[in-house]
Design a protein around this motif. Structure first.
Motif, PDB file in Angstrom:
ATOM      1  N   TRP A 218       0.840  -1.199   0.000  1.00 60.36           N
ATOM      2  CA  TRP A 218       0.000   0.000   0.000  1.00 60.36           C
ATOM      3  C   TRP A 218       0.875   1.249   0.000  1.00 60.36           C
ATOM      4  N   ARG A 219       0.343   2.337  -0.576  1.00 59.18           N
ATOM      5  CA  ARG A 219       1.025   3.622  -0.625  1.00 59.18           C
ATOM      6  C   ARG A 219       0.047   4.731  -0.245  1.00 59.18           C
ATOM      7  N   ILE A 220       0.593   5.899   0.070  1.00 63.84           N
ATOM      8  CA  ILE A 220      -0.263   7.058   0.322  1.00 63.84           C
ATOM      9  C   ILE A 220      -0.173   8.018  -0.861  1.00 63.84           C
ATOM     10  N   GLY A 221      -1.311   8.622  -1.215  1.00 61.32           N
ATOM     11  CA  GLY A 221      -1.326   9.644  -2.253  1.00 61.32           C
ATOM     12  C   GLY A 221      -1.031  11.013  -1.661  1.00 61.32           C
ATOM     13  N   LYS A 222      -1.082  12.021  -2.506  1.00 61.41           N
ATOM     14  CA  LYS A 222      -0.843  13.393  -2.059  1.00 61.41           C
ATOM     15  C   LYS A 222      -2.125  13.995  -1.491  1.00 61.41           C
ATOM     16  N   MET A 223      -1.963  14.883  -0.526  1.00 59.36           N
ATOM     17  CA  MET A 223      -3.104  15.500   0.140  1.00 59.36           C
ATOM     18  C   MET A 223      -3.807  16.513  -0.756  1.00 59.36           C
ATOM     19  N   LEU A 224      -5.126  16.664  -0.550  1.00 60.58           N
ATOM     20  CA  LEU A 224      -5.868  17.737  -1.202  1.00 60.58           C
ATOM     21  C   LEU A 224      -5.302  19.076  -0.741  1.00 60.58           C
ATOM     22  N   GLN A 225      -5.230  20.030  -1.651  1.00 58.30           N
ATOM     23  CA  GLN A 225      -4.725  21.356  -1.313  1.00 58.30           C
ATOM     24  C   GLN A 225      -5.856  22.260  -0.831  1.00 58.30           C
ATOM     25  N   LYS A 226      -6.634  21.734   0.087  1.00 60.18           N
ATOM     26  CA  LYS A 226      -7.738  22.496   0.673  1.00 60.18           C
ATOM     27  C   LYS A 226      -8.147  21.797   1.961  1.00 60.18           C
ATOM     28  N   LYS A 227      -8.668  22.569   2.921  1.00 62.31           N
ATOM     29  CA  LYS A 227      -9.113  21.973   4.178  1.00 62.31           C
ATOM     30  C   LYS A 227     -10.151  20.896   3.891  1.00 62.31           C
ATOM     31  N   SER A 228      -9.905  19.681   4.363  1.00 67.12           N
ATOM     32  CA  SER A 228     -10.788  18.547   4.066  1.00 67.12           C
ATOM     33  C   SER A 228     -10.485  17.418   5.038  1.00 67.12           C
ATOM     34  N   GLY A 229     -11.520  16.863   5.661  1.00 68.70           N
ATOM     35  CA  GLY A 229     -11.323  15.844   6.684  1.00 68.70           C
ATOM     36  C   GLY A 229     -11.847  14.479   6.292  1.00 68.70           C
ATOM     37  N   GLU A 230     -12.672  13.903   7.162  1.00 66.91           N
ATOM     38  CA  GLU A 230     -13.244  12.580   6.892  1.00 66.91           C
ATOM     39  C   GLU A 230     -13.837  12.557   5.487  1.00 66.91           C
ATOM     40  N   CYS A 231     -13.535  11.507   4.744  1.00 65.12           N
ATOM     41  CA  CYS A 231     -13.968  11.502   3.358  1.00 65.12           C
ATOM     42  C   CYS A 231     -14.325  10.100   2.891  1.00 65.12           C
ATOM     43  N   GLU A 240     -16.322   7.782 -22.495  1.00 72.92           N
ATOM     44  CA  GLU A 240     -15.142   7.362 -23.254  1.00 72.92           C
ATOM     45  C   GLU A 240     -14.427   6.221 -22.548  1.00 72.92           C
ATOM     46  N   GLY A 241     -14.965   5.814 -21.394  1.00 71.86           N
ATOM     47  CA  GLY A 241     -14.361   4.719 -20.635  1.00 71.86           C
ATOM     48  C   GLY A 241     -13.265   5.162 -19.692  1.00 71.86           C
ATOM     49  N   ARG A 242     -13.045   6.477 -19.566  1.00 67.31           N
ATOM     50  CA  ARG A 242     -11.999   6.973 -18.685  1.00 67.31           C
ATOM     51  C   ARG A 242     -12.475   6.983 -17.236  1.00 67.31           C
ATOM     52  N   SER A 243     -11.546   6.723 -16.337  1.00 71.69           N
ATOM     53  CA  SER A 243     -11.846   6.678 -14.911  1.00 71.69           C
ATOM     54  C   SER A 243     -11.514   8.006 -14.241  1.00 71.69           C
ATOM     55  N   HIS A 244     -12.414   8.460 -13.365  1.00 69.49           N
ATOM     56  CA  HIS A 244     -12.198   9.649 -12.554  1.00 69.49           C
ATOM     57  C   HIS A 244     -12.521   9.253 -11.108  1.00 69.49           C
ATOM     58  N   LEU A 245     -11.611   9.494 -10.191  1.00 71.13           N
ATOM     59  CA  LEU A 245     -11.861   9.177  -8.784  1.00 71.13           C
ATOM     60  C   LEU A 245     -12.377  10.425  -8.084  1.00 71.13           C
ATOM     61  N   TYR A 246     -13.586  10.319  -7.556  1.00 68.84           N
ATOM     62  CA  TYR A 246     -14.266  11.443  -6.903  1.00 68.84           C
ATOM     63  C   TYR A 246     -14.067  11.345  -5.394  1.00 68.84           C
ATOM     64  N   CYS A 247     -13.782  12.479  -4.771  1.00 68.08           N
ATOM     65  CA  CYS A 247     -13.626  12.563  -3.315  1.00 68.08           C
ATOM     66  C   CYS A 247     -14.631  13.561  -2.761  1.00 68.08           C
ATOM     67  N   ASN A 248     -15.344  13.160  -1.715  1.00 70.06           N
ATOM     68  CA  ASN A 248     -16.291  14.041  -1.027  1.00 70.06           C
ATOM     69  C   ASN A 248     -15.874  14.068   0.443  1.00 70.06           C
ATOM     70  N   ALA A 249     -15.504  15.255   0.948  1.00 69.57           N
ATOM     71  CA  ALA A 249     -14.883  15.350   2.267  1.00 69.57           C
ATOM     72  C   ALA A 249     -15.596  16.333   3.189  1.00 69.57           C
ATOM     73  N   ARG A 250     -15.500  16.036   4.473  1.00 64.75           N
ATOM     74  CA  ARG A 250     -16.012  16.901   5.527  1.00 64.75           C
ATOM     75  C   ARG A 250     -15.110  18.116   5.690  1.00 64.75           C
TER      76      ARG A 250
END
Length: 410
Positions: A218-231, A240-250
């Motif tokens: 396992w690895r860690i990604g880079k942090m969001l450049q904005k205040k964001s908590g539990e997500c 087009e079949g492309r993948s987008h990873l969506y994050c919704n954070a407190r």
């Protein structure tokens, strides 16, 4: 104990089944997490068992199995403690399950925190007392491995810049390319004075923990450049079949924080405020899940024209559901929001209220077998910490609730 889905279009709240309930002794159950295992038609519901409602009184994780019956009801087993999910002298918190379909392995991530040290104390002192941990199961949660402490191997030297951190809480996700995603957040310490964090500079930042080899490393990604908590995170597939990873954070403020990653969670671009998703002043955890957008075949010219609008989401094969208290001031009136254009921040419909009254943390799951949704949520008539309930509902329930609200506003 069984549970049946609500009747579509009834306008009533979905039927509730209580899975965890506060005991007379004061023992409380909080922080729900839910996953559906389609290959065995089974729900797994997780929660923290606490000696009180306080975070520092968390003890162990508990779990219940729910078997989906042919008639659509769910039969639940009794509660069991996950005795291997622990470290000595530490409390276990924040269940976050994810299923790896290739090796047929269920991973359960969580954190272990030193005795009764609070998150606030770690933030003030800048001294992390939290460990990143995981157990796994090869028999769909019937038995579990011993705990693996992943702190050094996954976070490594970055931990020196973290006051504390956590995963989820709620479910993880496996992307179409096989990558496993565990949502997480850390309190980043940008500046110190005499080894102590400078006040008002330490804020939470959401990030992903990911595996490219089916959970071996396992690895860690880079942090969001904005205040964001539990997500929580969800994969969106465009046409087009492309993948987008969506994050919704407190976040503490009036609205939720959203962001998209175009590289499967390594980093997230341009986090922004979701002004259609309200947040209480101190914030609250919320849940998000992606699911296949329903196929639409236009019957006439009117529907053909409508098919070209954003309402029918021509840009994605995926829609999103988001679950969170809808009241602007307090944790109450739990709602489910639908987004038919999830690559656009303004795509959220008005919410369907699934519980009128005090509501807290929640978690969503999608059952593709029955084309329905399930959720766990903290709720009660007076306080949101009195019980954790299970609900089933359909996409039509959510769509009709949103359309009724729109008609009332006209």
């Amino acid at each position: 104990m069984g549970n049946r889905p609500s009747k579509s279009g009834s306008g009533e709240e979905p039927a509730k089944t209580t899975l965890f309930e506060k005991e007379p002794s004061g023992i409380t159950y909080r922080i729900p997490a839910l996953i559906y295992l389609s290959h065995c038609h089974t729900f797994l519901a997780f929660a923290e068992k606490r000696s009180s409602t306080a975070d520092h009184d968390a003890k162990r994780l508990v779990m219940r199995r729910g078997t989906l019956k042919e008639d659509g009801s769910v039969q639940w087993s009794s509660s069991q403690e996950l005795t291997t999910a622990c470290l000595p002298d530490r409390r276990t918190m924040n269940p976050c399950p994810v299923y790896e379909k290739h090796s047929k392995t269920l991973f359960l991530f969580f954190i272990c925190v030193w005795r009764n040290i609070t998150e606030k104390r770690q933030i003030m002192t800048g001294k992390n007392k939290t460990r990143l941990c995981c157990v796994s199961s090869s028999d769909d949660g019937k038995t579990w491995s011993q705990t693996t402490d992943l702190t050094e191997s996954v976070i490594g030297e970055a931990i020196s810049k973290w006051a504390t951190f956590a995963v989820g809480p709620g479910h993880g996700v496996q992307l179409e390319n096989g990558r496993l995603i565990i949502p997480a957040y850390a309190y980043y310490v940008p500046y110190r004075c005499c080894r102590v964090p400078i006040p008002r500079t330490v804020y939470p930042r959401a990030l992903s923990i990911y595996s490219e080899d089916f959970g071996q490393t396992w690895r860690i990604g880079k942090m969001l450049q904005k205040k964001s908590g539990e997500c929580e995170m969800a994969e969106i597939i465009d046409h087009e079949g492309r993948s987008h990873l969506y994050c919704n954070a407190r976040q503490s403020g009036r609205y939720r924080c959203e962001a998209l990653s175009e590289n499967s969670g390594v980093y997230f671009d341009k986090p922004h405020i979701a002004r259609e998703l309200v947040e209480q002043r101190s914030g609250c955890q919320g849940s998000v899940i992606g699911f296949p957008a329903p196929e639409f075949v236009p019957n006439d010219d009117t529907e053909s024209k409508a098919c070209s609008t954003s309402i029918l989401s021509p840009d994605t094969q995926t829609w999103l559901l988001f679950m969170h208290p809808t009241n602007k001031c307090r944790r109450k009136d739990m709602g489910v929001y639908l987004n038919r254009s999830p690559l656009h921040s303004s795509g959220w419909d008005k919410p369907m209220i699934v519980h009128k009254g005090p509501s807290g943390y929640s978690d969503l799951a999608y059952n593709g077998d029955k084309d329905q949704f399930a959720c766990l949520l903290e709720c009660e008539k007076e306080k949101e910490h009195e019980q954790i309930v299970f609900m089933l509902f359909s996409l039509n329930d959510v769509k009709q609730a949103g359309s009724k609200k729109e008609k009332k506003m006209r």
